[in-house]
Design an enzyme around this catalytic site. Structure first.
Site, PDB file in Angstrom:
ATOM      1  N   LYS A 187       7.860   3.335   6.730  1.00 25.03           N
ATOM      2  CA  LYS A 187       6.462   2.923   6.598  1.00 25.03           C
ATOM      3  C   LYS A 187       6.392   1.434   6.272  1.00 25.03           C
ATOM      4  O   LYS A 187       5.488   0.747   6.729  1.00 25.03           O
ATOM      5  CB  LYS A 187       5.805   3.784   5.504  1.00 25.03           C
ATOM      6  CG  LYS A 187       5.167   3.041   4.359  1.00 25.03           C
ATOM      7  CD  LYS A 187       4.507   3.957   3.380  1.00 25.03           C
ATOM      8  CE  LYS A 187       4.616   3.503   1.926  1.00 25.03           C
ATOM      9  NZ  LYS A 187       4.341   2.115   1.638  1.00 25.03           N
ATOM     10  N   ASN A 188       7.359   0.941   5.489  1.00 23.14           N
ATOM     11  CA  ASN A 188       7.284  -0.460   5.073  1.00 23.14           C
ATOM     12  C   ASN A 188       7.794  -1.428   6.136  1.00 23.14           C
ATOM     13  O   ASN A 188       7.796  -2.633   5.916  1.00 23.14           O
ATOM     14  CB  ASN A 188       8.010  -0.663   3.741  1.00 23.14           C
ATOM     15  CG  ASN A 188       7.254   0.017   2.614  1.00 23.14           C
ATOM     16  OD1 ASN A 188       6.090   0.384   2.782  1.00 23.14           O
ATOM     17  ND2 ASN A 188       7.903   0.196   1.477  1.00 23.14           N
ATOM     18  N   ASP A 244       0.222   1.810  -4.196  1.00 19.14           N
ATOM     19  CA  ASP A 244       0.425   2.562  -5.424  1.00 19.14           C
ATOM     20  C   ASP A 244       0.131   1.722  -6.660  1.00 19.14           C
ATOM     21  O   ASP A 244       0.385   0.520  -6.683  1.00 19.14           O
ATOM     22  CB  ASP A 244       1.870   3.053  -5.485  1.00 19.14           C
ATOM     23  CG  ASP A 244       2.101   4.178  -4.487  1.00 19.14           C
ATOM     24  OD1 ASP A 244       1.127   4.876  -4.160  1.00 19.14           O
ATOM     25  OD2 ASP A 244       3.246   4.341  -4.058  1.00 19.14           O
ATOM     26  N   VAL A 298      11.464  -4.427 -11.225  1.00 19.36           N
ATOM     27  CA  VAL A 298      10.650  -4.982 -10.128  1.00 19.36           C
ATOM     28  C   VAL A 298       9.149  -4.828 -10.405  1.00 19.36           C
ATOM     29  O   VAL A 298       8.388  -5.788 -10.310  1.00 19.36           O
ATOM     30  CB  VAL A 298      11.037  -4.335  -8.778  1.00 19.36           C
ATOM     31  CG1 VAL A 298      10.185  -4.911  -7.647  1.00 19.36           C
ATOM     32  CG2 VAL A 298      12.521  -4.543  -8.488  1.00 19.36           C
TER      33      VAL A 298
HETATM   34  N1  EPU Z   1       4.276 -10.219  -7.107  1.00 20.30           N
HETATM   35  C1  EPU Z   1       3.482 -11.177  -7.717  1.00 20.30           C
HETATM   36  N2  EPU Z   1       2.611 -11.873  -6.944  1.00 20.30           N
HETATM   37  C2  EPU Z   1       2.487 -11.664  -5.599  1.00 20.30           C
HETATM   38  C3  EPU Z   1       3.312 -10.708  -4.978  1.00 20.30           C
HETATM   39  C4  EPU Z   1       4.198  -9.988  -5.767  1.00 20.30           C
HETATM   40  O1  EPU Z   1       3.566 -11.384  -8.928  1.00 20.30           O
HETATM   41  O2  EPU Z   1       1.662 -12.340  -4.954  1.00 20.30           O
HETATM   42  C5  EPU Z   1       5.217  -9.430  -7.944  1.00 20.30           C
HETATM   43  C6  EPU Z   1       4.787  -7.968  -8.015  1.00 20.30           C
HETATM   44  O3  EPU Z   1       3.777  -7.759  -8.987  1.00 20.30           O
HETATM   45  C7  EPU Z   1       6.092  -7.277  -8.355  1.00 20.30           C
HETATM   46  C8  EPU Z   1       7.122  -8.130  -7.616  1.00 20.30           C
HETATM   47  O4  EPU Z   1       6.492  -9.377  -7.326  1.00 20.30           O
HETATM   48  O5  EPU Z   1       6.337  -7.328  -9.731  1.00 20.30           O
HETATM   49  C9  EPU Z   1       7.637  -7.537  -6.339  1.00 20.30           C
HETATM   50  O6  EPU Z   1       6.544  -7.174  -5.493  1.00 20.30           O
HETATM   51  P1  EPU Z   1       6.663  -7.239  -3.893  1.00 20.30           P
HETATM   52  O7  EPU Z   1       5.711  -8.235  -3.382  1.00 20.30           O
HETATM   53  O8  EPU Z   1       8.102  -7.365  -3.549  1.00 20.30           O
HETATM   54  O9  EPU Z   1       6.176  -5.778  -3.488  1.00 20.30           O
HETATM   55  P2  EPU Z   1       5.169  -5.373  -2.343  1.00 20.30           P
HETATM   56  O10 EPU Z   1       5.364  -6.230  -1.139  1.00 20.30           O
HETATM   57  O11 EPU Z   1       3.798  -5.252  -2.926  1.00 20.30           O
HETATM   58  C10 EPU Z   1       6.766  -3.705  -1.130  1.00 20.30           C
HETATM   59  C11 EPU Z   1       6.702  -2.257  -0.733  1.00 20.30           C
HETATM   60  C12 EPU Z   1       6.897  -1.382  -1.949  1.00 20.30           C
HETATM   61  C13 EPU Z   1       8.261  -1.695  -2.552  1.00 20.30           C
HETATM   62  C14 EPU Z   1       8.314  -3.190  -2.907  1.00 20.30           C
HETATM   63  C15 EPU Z   1       9.655  -3.638  -3.469  1.00 20.30           C
HETATM   64  C16 EPU Z   1       5.180  -2.312   1.133  1.00 20.30           C
HETATM   65  C17 EPU Z   1       3.843  -1.970   1.674  1.00 20.30           C
HETATM   66  N3  EPU Z   1       5.399  -2.002  -0.141  1.00 20.30           N
HETATM   67  O12 EPU Z   1       5.685  -3.911  -2.027  1.00 20.30           O
HETATM   68  O13 EPU Z   1       6.914  -0.029  -1.484  1.00 20.30           O
HETATM   69  O14 EPU Z   1       8.442  -0.928  -3.713  1.00 20.30           O
HETATM   70  O15 EPU Z   1       8.031  -3.975  -1.735  1.00 20.30           O
HETATM   71  O16 EPU Z   1      10.659  -3.388  -2.568  1.00 20.30           O
HETATM   72  O17 EPU Z   1       6.043  -2.833   1.827  1.00 20.30           O
HETATM   73  C18 EPU Z   1       6.320   2.231  -1.453  1.00 20.30           C
HETATM   74  O18 EPU Z   1       6.728   2.257  -0.298  1.00 20.30           O
HETATM   75  O19 EPU Z   1       5.997   3.258  -2.091  1.00 20.30           O
HETATM   76  C19 EPU Z   1       6.199   0.944  -2.135  1.00 20.30           C
HETATM   77  C20 EPU Z   1       5.505   0.798  -3.260  1.00 20.30           C
END
Ligand code: EPU
Length: 451
Positions: free
Chosen positions: A31-32, A125, A336
């Site tokens: 999905k990601n 989430d 994370v």
């Molecule tokens: N963060 C910030 N500011 C931002 C972006 C991120 O502070 O502008 C912080 C977040 O709060 C967090 C950390 O950076 O503490 C990492 O967040 P990241 O941006 O890596 O996560 P994401 O892109 O929101 C994706 C996946 C998640 C997965 C994470 C880590 C998608 C749609 N979601 O989230 O997947 O856990 O990367 O690998 O790609 C899931 O599939 O259930 C899921 C939650």
């Protein structure tokens, strides 16, 4: 192909423990990865095709968002075709607010195509604050004027976005994707330091390269992108989902059975496999399949989640259940997302798992949540006797924990809120049934009075 939405109004499952789960699961694309490929394809001048698409709710949500902008999206079996719009709409409608995290990734592409963009507040989430400040700062650095409003993010640019130098404060998956998508069509060179290098990101970078982007992955979490004038459509087949693969391996282990997963390469699973081996699991691997069984029994482990190639945060939730069935005290440190640990912990504790939560960094080096009050470490006592319960699942990954905990519990369980699960797992009900779990849809039921 369905869009992963539950059939009918029922959002609950009834689970009866049914002994060891055994069998084969062939995982599809993640999905990601798929949702990000769909966004990239919008920037092409011609049609793109993506195969091995999972049947998950997030694909349906992203399809609806793109169609609302005028993009053609056709689903045919496990194949999706994206036909870019002649003139794409620059605003994602408010009705898509809070459904998933994909709209924020559309800002860069929409700025290229329309020089202006609006996306509503993003969802996903509830596993931490999940701000979008890195995305916003990155887009400003490309020359966009970006305003965060009460209901979303609005951006515009005079002329073309310009290549830039960005160092992310943390290797965020989403922000790295924003930079790659935006840099591909920006004028000149973009250098991104401290980038996330998760396999799904490399997949996106490779897809962009197929579309004509000039992307280079340098050592030390660094991407260099030389912007091009135009991208064309491309075709690809997605790699298997490492989150699903791990979830089903754990479902087998936790019930004393053996599940074999195919379609996900060993390379993507290396840390998951070594973690299971450290707990005593016997893992067999060949070119097509990975299987795990509990061997002589599982023992406790101390682990912290990390960016790739560390133990990924999404693997944490099923691991919780496994820890309850391993001999001794296990320690889990989430580094994370500051709030993620509470959800699986709550679900598993409601079913009798002995779990204690801490704000301190346990069992490893201090993380960036060290000075916060975030509950982000846990001690899990094994072997805990789990008992069936009526639980409401709060998010996608914690949801799977609830189901596999129910599979090993004594007595029956009702799991409410399974739409979370169906947003991210490919046909989870059918798959769990094929492994021998007695699980069926049921009407949502009133929870029993609190005791
Ligand atoms: N963060 C910030 N500011 C931002 C972006 C991120 O502070 O502008 C912080 C977040 O709060 C967090 C950390 O950076 O503490 C990492 O967040 P990241 O941006 O890596 O996560 P994401 O892109 O929101 C994706 C996946 C998640 C997965 C994470 C880590 C998608 C749609 N979601 O989230 O997947 O856990 O990367 O690998 O790609 C899931 O599939 O259930 C899921 C939650």
């Amino acid at each position: 192909m369905s869009t992963g939405a539950p059939a009918g109004p029922a959002t609950a499952w009834a689970v009866q423990p049914s002994g060891p789960l055994r069998g084969d699961v062939r995982v599809s694309g993640s999905k990601n990865a798929i949702t990000k490929h769909m966004v990239a394809a919008v920037m092409g001048s011609s049609t793109s095709t993506i195969a091995n698409v999972p049947d998950v709710g997030d694909v349906g949500i992203t399809t609806d968002v793109l169609r609302s902008l005028g993009v053609g999206v056709e689903l045919d079996g496990d194949r999706i075709t994206i036909v870019p719009a002649d003139e794409i709409d620059a605003e994602v409608a408010q009705r898509y607010s809070g459904l998933n995290r994909i709209p924020i990734l559309l800002l860069g592409p929409l700025l290229h195509l329309r020089q202006e963009a609006f996306v509503p507040l993003v969802g996903g989430d509830r596993i931490g604050a999940r701000p979008v400040d890195f995305h916003v700062e990155a887009l400003r650095s490309f020359g966009a004027e970006v305003v965060e409003t009460e209901d979303g993010v609005r951006a515009k640019v005079a002329g073309r976005l310009k290549g830039t130098q960005i160092t992310l404060p943390y290797p965020s998956v989403g922000a790295t994707e924003t930079v790659l998508l935006t840099a591909a069509l920006a004028a000149g060179r973009t250098v991104l330091n401290n980038a996330a290098t998760e396999p799904e990101i490399i997949e996106l970078a490779l897809f962009l390269q197929r579309m004509g982007a000039r992307v280079e992955l340098s050592p030390g979490r660094r991407f260099v992108v030389d912007g091009v004038e135009r991208l064309h459509g491309a075709s690809t087949r997605l790699e298997g989902d490492r989150l699903e693969a791990f979830s089903y391996l754990v479902a087998g282990l936790v019930t004393g059975g053996q599940v074999r997963v195919g379609g996900c390469s060993q390379e993507r699973m290396v840390t998951a496999i070594s973690t299971l081996q450290r707990m005593g699991a016997e893992v067999e691997i060949d070119d097509d399949w990975i299987s795990a069984h509990p061997g002589q029994g599982l023992s406790a482990i101390a682990i912290h989640t990390d960016t790739h190639p560390g133990f990924m945060t999404d693997w944490q939730s099923p691991l919780f259940v496994l820890m309850t069935q391993a001999e001794g005290m296990s320690v889990l440190h989430e580094t994370v997302f500051e709030d993620r640990i509470r959800y699986p912990a709550t679900v598993v504790a409601a079913m009798g798992g002995e779990i204690e939560l801490f704000t301190t960094c346990l069992g490893g080096p201090a993380c960036r949540f060290h000075d916060s009050n975030a509950v982000h470490s846990a001690v899990v006592r094994g072997v805990s006797k789990l008992r069936g319960a009526h639980v409401e699942i709060p998010d996608l990954r914690a949801g799977f924990s609830g189901v596999i905990a129910a599979a090993v519990a004594e007595g029956s369980s009702v799991i409410e809120g399974v739409h979370h699960l169906e947003r991210g797992y490919n046909r989870p009900l059918d798959t769990l049934q094929s492994l021998g779990l007695d699980v069926r849809r049921t009407d949502p039921q009133p929870a029993p009075p609190a005791r």
